[in-house]
Each structure stands twice: as C-alpha cells, then as structure tokens.
Scaffold this motif. Structure first.
Motif, PDB file in Angstrom:
ATOM      1  N   ARG A 187     -25.414  14.582  24.131  1.00 32.53           N
ATOM      2  CA  ARG A 187     -24.102  14.999  24.605  1.00 32.53           C
ATOM      3  C   ARG A 187     -23.612  14.025  25.669  1.00 32.53           C
ATOM      4  O   ARG A 187     -24.355  13.646  26.566  1.00 32.53           O
ATOM      5  N   THR A 247     -20.254  12.973  28.429  1.00 32.89           N
ATOM      6  CA  THR A 247     -19.017  13.380  29.084  1.00 32.89           C
ATOM      7  C   THR A 247     -18.381  12.159  29.726  1.00 32.89           C
ATOM      8  O   THR A 247     -19.074  11.211  30.112  1.00 32.89           O
ATOM      9  N   GLU A 293     -15.679  15.094  26.275  1.00 32.29           N
ATOM     10  CA  GLU A 293     -17.067  15.414  26.002  1.00 32.29           C
ATOM     11  C   GLU A 293     -17.275  15.420  24.494  1.00 32.29           C
ATOM     12  O   GLU A 293     -16.330  15.585  23.718  1.00 32.29           O
ATOM     13  N   ASP A 352     -12.895  31.655  23.369  1.00 33.05           N
ATOM     14  CA  ASP A 352     -13.789  30.546  23.058  1.00 33.05           C
ATOM     15  C   ASP A 352     -13.982  30.521  21.551  1.00 33.05           C
ATOM     16  O   ASP A 352     -13.201  31.148  20.813  1.00 33.05           O
ATOM     17  N   ALA A 353     -15.000  29.841  21.077  1.00 32.80           N
ATOM     18  CA  ALA A 353     -15.176  29.686  19.636  1.00 32.80           C
ATOM     19  C   ALA A 353     -15.559  30.982  18.939  1.00 32.80           C
ATOM     20  O   ALA A 353     -15.410  31.099  17.720  1.00 32.80           O
ATOM     21  N   SER A 364     -14.646  26.940  29.413  1.00 31.34           N
ATOM     22  CA  SER A 364     -14.947  25.574  28.991  1.00 31.34           C
ATOM     23  C   SER A 364     -16.304  25.587  28.299  1.00 31.34           C
ATOM     24  O   SER A 364     -16.941  26.644  28.177  1.00 31.34           O
ATOM     25  N   SER A 365     -16.779  24.428  27.885  1.00 32.97           N
ATOM     26  CA  SER A 365     -18.099  24.348  27.268  1.00 32.97           C
ATOM     27  C   SER A 365     -19.208  24.653  28.269  1.00 32.97           C
ATOM     28  O   SER A 365     -20.332  24.961  27.892  1.00 32.97           O
ATOM     29  N   GLU A 366     -18.871  24.583  29.572  1.00 28.87           N
ATOM     30  CA  GLU A 366     -19.863  24.844  30.618  1.00 28.87           C
ATOM     31  C   GLU A 366     -19.962  26.320  30.989  1.00 28.87           C
ATOM     32  O   GLU A 366     -21.014  26.771  31.453  1.00 28.87           O
ATOM     33  N   GLY A 422     -22.455  29.235  31.330  1.00 27.62           N
ATOM     34  CA  GLY A 422     -22.842  29.772  30.024  1.00 27.62           C
ATOM     35  C   GLY A 422     -22.312  31.163  29.793  1.00 27.62           C
ATOM     36  O   GLY A 422     -21.126  31.440  29.967  1.00 27.62           O
TER      37      GLY A 422
END
Length: 468
Positions: free
Chosen positions: A102, A104, A123, A285-286, A339-341, A358
């Motif tokens: 990964r 960024t 990212e 989110d997803a 976010s992804s975080e 998370g």
C-alpha cells in the motif's frame, strides 16, 4: 519500468533478477513459464523463488493543475520527498515498495495563497493506480455562488430554482451538485456547474416548501450521501433517513421509523437500535452507511440493505443516549466522514472532532481540544488548533476538513496534524472569527464537499453555497 535478466530487458517494470543453480526450467529465463509464474506469485503473495530474487521499484506520477504562485513538496509513506516548482504541470516521485504494498502520497508544504489537493490516487496498491494521479490547486476566493443569483455580497433567502433558505449540506456527485435546502424542506439538484436547480426532492415543484411525512415529502433535510444505487437523505424533523433509488423522487427505504408515515423521535417511545431522533449527517463506506443520530448522542452504522444498525459510536450499547466527554462519548454530534483509515465524527456539543481507527468505537485522535476530557469552545482563545461548534467534517485525499461553524471558518488539517494548515473564511487569519457576505467570508458554514470542479462550502446563514 523494465525487467532485467542478465542482458535481457523487458519494458513494463523494473525487476532485478539474481539466479541460483540452474534447473531444467530456469525461473530466470524471461521466455520460461517459471519466470512468469514466479513474477505472478511475487505479485500476489510476496513469493520469493529459491532460484530467482525479484526486487521492484516504481514511481508515482501524475498531473498538476493551478500551481501558479510558488512550489510544493510531495511525500510518500516511505519517506521520500520531492520538490515541485511553480508552474509545473506534472510530477514523478520514486517509491520503493513491492507488488501488493500500500502506498500513500501527501502534500507536506504548499503555497500560502492557494490550496492544493490530491484528487485521485493519493493512496493505492502497487502497481495499480501509481500513474494518472491528479493534483488540483484552488484559491481561497470563491469563483461561483449558489443561491444568490451570482452575487457574492448578498445573503437573501427565497423559494425558487435560484434561491436557498438556510442550506445545511452539499454533495458534489460528478454530474452536478445536491444541496439540502433545510429551510425550504427540500433537496435541490444543480446540473453541471449551473446555479439554477433542475430538479427537486421533497416537493412537487421548485416553488413549494410544504413539510410532510410520506415517501415523497421531507421535513428539514440535513445530510446527503450517494452510492451507485441512489441517494440517502436524513429527514431530521421526521426523525428518519430516506433512500431514493436511482433518480426517483419517491423513497423506497426508511431508517428510524417503522413506515413512511411515522415521524416521532424514537418512534414515540424509548431509544432502541431501530430508532432515530433528529438525525443530521450521513455518509457511507464500501459496505454501509453511517447516520448521525444527533438527538440520541450517537452515530449508527448500517450494513448495506439493513435498517437495523450493527455498530454504535458514542454509547456503550444501542439502548443508551448518555452524554459525556471521553474517548467513547459524544454530545449532540452533527457530522460524520469516513476514510480508508477510519471514521471522523464532528462532536459538536464538545467543540471537537474525534477520529476512530478502523472499526473501533474508541477515539484515538482529537481535533479542537488539547485532550479527550476538555470541551470548552476554543479552549481559551481562538487559534489554528481550536474549534467552536464544528458542524461537519470531511476526510479527503489524506487530509481533514472541518466546518468550524461558530468561528465562521473552514479549517484544513494536513495528514495527521491536529493544527490546521489552511483557513477559509477569515482571509488567512487563524485568530479572527468575523462573519460577512463576500467571496472570502462565511456566516455559520455547515457543510463541505469536494468535486472535480472545486471545494464547496455551505454558507448556511448567508443562504448560499460557495465554490472555491
């Protein structure tokens, strides 16, 4: 990039091959099936052949628009930095990571008079997406206004296709702009960059503002979010959230109520997993949606297709609505972003924004306060690290944007910093909080959205949306 094995080159990636003892099918032979099997395994699971070592190095590259005044510095998560000069229209920065790692990319310094954002590719996973990254720079002076017929100095309210009345949130969706026109009980859609609305949710036409409770009526809309299936609106004074499939103006799903005709907070009874009380912000989110249940001092997370939440922020269970000032409590929250975080929540009553990594419901970072137990507005005096009734938060491109409403400004926090690096609405000053109606000022801003055409700020008490 190129592949090298002895004296061979193969132009699509840079790989250095050091081979061990030969075998019947040499894994270092570029023409052998073993070589490509080894390369694919390395790509998928970081596989290392006993006969063939594969090392990789890449470059992140893309375009820059609007870097006119002075240069900037870009940085990768591996620590590599590169300086980009003023006037540059493209960039390339090396990054040493293996397949599947990964990456960024962040902006660590930039011109003081403009704001540059990594719009796409900040990212990703090597090697997918490492080229075609886009950086766009904006001024802190608005270039377009919605709700005021083109004027940057008026703040009138009205009821037509060109007017707004205390708007709350905006959502740039790629085809245009959606605005929750709170005071007119409707959500407007503006196509492209047109500042005249072309369609409406919650009303039969663009000149009506009736409040109601049905599959097509709204009473004080607040938050907006979209996915590929349709539009979600928090219908605050009906204590529910509605889902509109596709472009339909009739809702097909309701959150917080047992049907489309009920509107009492907590369904007229005690708080439960399936109730809402004046919901405000909403995002997704997803896998699902987050709804800020402001009246119950919590944020609920619903997996896609479910109207019963699976996770709660701000409370120890789904039956509580307590207030507090800790890593796990909230007071009258209004905004949420993801976010992804992790998850960001605008904890309005505590004058702070919390970050939860998370899927944890315990905050690990706080904006606007010196610790998790303080809650005073501006904790003494206004500055780059203080907040006063923040109404919304937006995580974008590795940065955090906060509508610091009662300070009449929007703050940009770069990366993991909890001290703002940019301010909108105060002409560059972090220690003023004046309100006005100009192309550079706000009066109680309450919403933020970012699209390819710019940064959208909902300037609520000036009855407008500004685009930078």
């Amino acid at each position: 990039m190129t592949i090298r094995s002895f004296c061979f080159t193969f132009s699509f990636l840079w790989v250095i091959i050091s081979c061990g003892q030969p075998e019947i099918s040499n894994p270092c032979d570029l023409n052998s099936k073993s070589f490509f099997k080894n390369l694919l395994l390395k790509s998928a699971v970081d596989y290392t052949s006993p006969y063939c070592k594969v090392d990789t190095s890449f470059s992140l590259s893309g375009t820059i628009l609007g870097l006119s005044t002075s240069g900037m510095v870009l940085k990768t998560n591996t620590g590599t930095e590169v300086s980009i000069s003023a006037g540059s229209t493209n960039f390339s920065i090396p990054i040493s990571l293996g397949f599947g790692a990964r990456y960024t990319l962040s902006i660590v310094s930039q011109p003081s008079a403009i704001v540059c954002l990594v719009y796409s590719g900040w990212e990703g996973i090597v090697p997918v997406g490492i080229s075609g990254i886009q950086i766009i720079c904006h001024t802190t002076t608005a270039k377009r206004v919605y709700g005021q017929n083109g004027s940057f100095t008026s703040n009138n309210f009205g009821l037509n296709a060109n007017s707004l009345y205390t708007p709350y949130q905006a959502l740039a969706d790629g085809s245009g702009l959606l605005v929750s026109d709170f005071g007119n009980n409707r959500v407007l859609f503006f196509s492209g960059t047109d500042t005249t609305a072309s369609s409406v949710y919650g009303q039969v036409d663009l000149s009506s503002s009736m409040m109601g409770t049905s599959i097509s009526e709204i009473n004080r809309p607040r938050g907006l979010t979209k996915d590929k299936q349709g539009l979600y609106i928090t219908d605050a004074d009906n204590s529910r959230a509605l889902f509109f499939e596709g472009t339909n103006s009739f809702a097909s799903r309701v959150y917080g109520q047992p049907d489309f005709i009920s509107a009492s907070p907590n369904q007229g009874g005690a708080i439960s997993p399936n109730t809402l009380a004046t919901p405000y912000g909403i995002t997704r989110d997803a896998s699902g949606i987050y709804i800020v249940d402001q009246g119950n001092n919590r944020v609920l997370y619903y997996l896609d297709g479910n109207t019963t939440p699976s996770r709660v922020y701000g409370q120890i269970d789904f039956l509580s609505s307590n207030t507090g000032t800790t890593e796990t409590s909230l007071v009258s929250p209004e905004g949420v972003s993801v976010s992804s975080e992790g998850v960001y929540i605008a904890d309005t009553g505590n004058n702070r924004v919390l970050f939860y990594p998370g899927t944890s419901t315990i905050a690990t970072r706080v904006y606007g306060q010196p610790d998790f137990f303080s809650s005073l507005p501006n904790y003494g005096s206004i500055g780059a690290g203080t907040l006063n009734s923040p109404k919304s938060v937006l995580a974008f491109g590795g940065d955090v944007w906060i509508a610091d409403s009662s300070n009449n400004r929007v703050l940009l926090f770069s990366g993991l910093n909890t001290m703002a690096s940019k301010v909108f609405g105060q002409n560059g000053s972090f220690i003023t909080s004046s309100s006005n109606a100009t192309a550079t000022t706000f009066f109680q801003p309450q919403g933020i959205s970012i699209g390819q055409d710019g940064i959208y700020v909902v300037d609520t008490d000036n009855n407008r949306v500004l685009v930078f």
